[in-house]
Design a protein around this motif. Sequence first.
Motif, PDB file in Angstrom:
ATOM      1  N   VAL A 136       0.757  -1.072  -0.116  1.00  0.00           N
ATOM      2  CA  VAL A 136      -0.025  -0.088   0.055  1.00  0.00           C
ATOM      3  C   VAL A 136       0.993   1.211   0.000  1.00  0.00           C
ATOM      4  O   VAL A 136       1.589   1.487   0.822  1.00  0.00           O
ATOM      5  CB  VAL A 136      -0.957   0.162   1.213  1.00  0.00           C
ATOM      6  N   LEU A 137       0.868   2.129  -1.013  1.00  0.00           N
ATOM      7  CA  LEU A 137       1.602   3.246  -1.164  1.00  0.00           C
ATOM      8  C   LEU A 137       0.810   4.287  -1.617  1.00  0.00           C
ATOM      9  O   LEU A 137      -0.292   4.274  -1.918  1.00  0.00           O
ATOM     10  CB  LEU A 137       2.729   2.903  -2.377  1.00  0.00           C
ATOM     11  N   SER A 138       1.305   5.587  -1.140  1.00  0.00           N
ATOM     12  CA  SER A 138       0.376   6.764  -1.366  1.00  0.00           C
ATOM     13  C   SER A 138       1.188   7.905  -1.465  1.00  0.00           C
ATOM     14  O   SER A 138       2.438   8.031  -1.284  1.00  0.00           O
ATOM     15  CB  SER A 138      -0.384   6.990  -0.017  1.00  0.00           C
ATOM     16  N   ARG A 139       0.624   8.702  -2.107  1.00  0.00           N
ATOM     17  CA  ARG A 139       1.217  10.295  -2.367  1.00  0.00           C
ATOM     18  C   ARG A 139      -0.210  11.257  -2.199  1.00  0.00           C
ATOM     19  O   ARG A 139      -1.265  10.929  -2.028  1.00  0.00           O
ATOM     20  CB  ARG A 139       1.481  10.260  -3.752  1.00  0.00           C
ATOM     21  N   THR A 140       0.399  12.697  -1.829  1.00  0.00           N
ATOM     22  CA  THR A 140      -0.625  13.651  -1.637  1.00  0.00           C
ATOM     23  C   THR A 140      -0.838  14.418  -2.750  1.00  0.00           C
ATOM     24  O   THR A 140       0.180  14.644  -3.609  1.00  0.00           O
ATOM     25  CB  THR A 140      -0.351  14.625  -0.224  1.00  0.00           C
ATOM     26  N   VAL A 141      -2.009  15.036  -2.999  1.00  0.00           N
ATOM     27  CA  VAL A 141      -2.434  15.845  -4.008  1.00  0.00           C
ATOM     28  C   VAL A 141      -3.339  17.064  -3.445  1.00  0.00           C
ATOM     29  O   VAL A 141      -3.856  17.092  -2.512  1.00  0.00           O
ATOM     30  CB  VAL A 141      -3.145  15.453  -5.119  1.00  0.00           C
ATOM     31  N   ALA A 142      -3.068  18.176  -3.954  1.00  0.00           N
ATOM     32  CA  ALA A 142      -3.792  19.559  -3.472  1.00  0.00           C
ATOM     33  C   ALA A 142      -5.074  19.685  -4.520  1.00  0.00           C
ATOM     34  O   ALA A 142      -5.001  19.435  -5.697  1.00  0.00           O
ATOM     35  CB  ALA A 142      -2.801  20.636  -3.557  1.00  0.00           C
ATOM     36  N   VAL A 143      -6.248  19.930  -3.778  1.00  0.00           N
ATOM     37  CA  VAL A 143      -7.106  20.592  -4.514  1.00  0.00           C
ATOM     38  C   VAL A 143      -7.443  21.830  -4.345  1.00  0.00           C
ATOM     39  O   VAL A 143      -7.727  22.163  -3.063  1.00  0.00           O
ATOM     40  CB  VAL A 143      -8.706  19.793  -4.297  1.00  0.00           C
ATOM     41  N   PRO A 144      -7.331  23.023  -5.036  1.00  0.00           N
ATOM     42  CA  PRO A 144      -7.255  24.311  -4.788  1.00  0.00           C
ATOM     43  C   PRO A 144      -8.557  24.784  -4.292  1.00  0.00           C
ATOM     44  O   PRO A 144      -9.555  24.154  -4.344  1.00  0.00           O
ATOM     45  CB  PRO A 144      -6.845  24.957  -6.189  1.00  0.00           C
ATOM     46  N   GLY A 145      -8.473  26.122  -3.667  1.00  0.00           N
ATOM     47  CA  GLY A 145      -9.707  26.470  -2.948  1.00  0.00           C
ATOM     48  C   GLY A 145      -9.673  26.533  -1.520  1.00  0.00           C
ATOM     49  O   GLY A 145      -8.538  26.081  -0.774  1.00  0.00           O
ATOM     50  N   ALA A 146     -10.364  27.172  -0.600  1.00  0.00           N
ATOM     51  CA  ALA A 146     -10.488  27.407   0.704  1.00  0.00           C
ATOM     52  C   ALA A 146     -10.919  25.996   1.412  1.00  0.00           C
ATOM     53  O   ALA A 146     -12.244  25.832   1.159  1.00  0.00           O
ATOM     54  CB  ALA A 146     -11.007  28.651   1.431  1.00  0.00           C
ATOM     55  N   PRO A 147     -10.398  25.251   2.042  1.00  0.00           N
ATOM     56  CA  PRO A 147     -11.017  23.831   2.520  1.00  0.00           C
ATOM     57  C   PRO A 147     -12.051  24.218   3.716  1.00  0.00           C
ATOM     58  O   PRO A 147     -11.350  25.138   4.411  1.00  0.00           O
ATOM     59  CB  PRO A 147      -9.744  23.324   2.943  1.00  0.00           C
ATOM     60  N   LYS A 148     -12.863  23.582   3.907  1.00  0.00           N
ATOM     61  CA  LYS A 148     -13.832  23.692   4.782  1.00  0.00           C
ATOM     62  C   LYS A 148     -13.839  22.459   5.620  1.00  0.00           C
ATOM     63  O   LYS A 148     -14.223  21.183   5.378  1.00  0.00           O
ATOM     64  CB  LYS A 148     -15.171  24.005   4.499  1.00  0.00           C
TER      65      LYS A 148
END
Length: 309
Positions: free
Chosen positions: A179-191
């Motif tokens: 099980v491997l993982s990476r992070t990504v960003a989703v633009p905008g102000a997170p709630k």
Amino acid sequence: MSITSRFTLRRHGLAAAGTAALLALALAACGSSKDSSHSSMPGMDHSSTPSASASSHAMDSMPGMEHGSMATGDGLAASQAGYQLTSNVGEVPVGKPGDYKFRITGPDGKPVTGFAEDQTKRMHFYAIRSDLTGFQHVHPTMADDGTWTANLSALEPGSWRMFASFVPGSGAGKGKDFVLSRTVAVPGAPKKTPLPAAASSTEVDGYTVTVKGELMAGMAHPMTVSISKDGKPVTDLQPYLATYAHLTAFHEGDQAFAHLHPETKVSGDHGGPDLSFHAMLPKPGNWRMFLQFQTGGKLHTAALTLRVS
């Protein structure tokens, strides 16, 4: 609380302190090179639990546990034992469906194209936001060059972790669960959505899911998941990915990954109401559990928080 059955967790190992023996967690890898069906909860907050359609799998067998080797990580690394999750995707558009493309490279640095099936799939892919909302579980497709494409439903702004769960079909890692993982960003102000308090039951699509069992970090404990509807036990669960339930859990704070599936024998479309698991979660604290089960050809996803001492 009395415990009536047992939890099986795959793909996690834990070195216990002192003279305790090494405890291993067997995690299931789920994946397919040619199946784009998926279950998702797009933009899901902790209180919403929509369903996704899925076809029924008529399989009269025990859940696939043929892979004897056990992964030792918590899914938070992008590489392990020479295998690496690579992707050029660092940001995913907000509010609309999108594709996440990635490869798995082997110890030789080349893309891996041979994967073993586990729970009927050659690749499972999960997306979860940092506050443990928006859970998606999809089965990507693989091109001849080893590039996988995961079709994701719309994502809300914030930081997301993408998990790839697989078993190499050959090479140094043959038969081992990763099980491997990476992070990504989703633009905008997170709630940010606060994590709901630990509870023994939750509801989804008219079904009540109840969990019985007390868990302690690093110790194996039996646990039961019971499903009812309108106060009556449910006995028409259909096989989904060769089991009567697919359970994924993520640790609050770091998103550590755990994959569990029931020991209950599969016998046609007659599953339930009780599903037996054998659980051993490596870290104390809150774990957000996503239980997927199928009735009448429809996939339901129930979410609740488990407290591990």
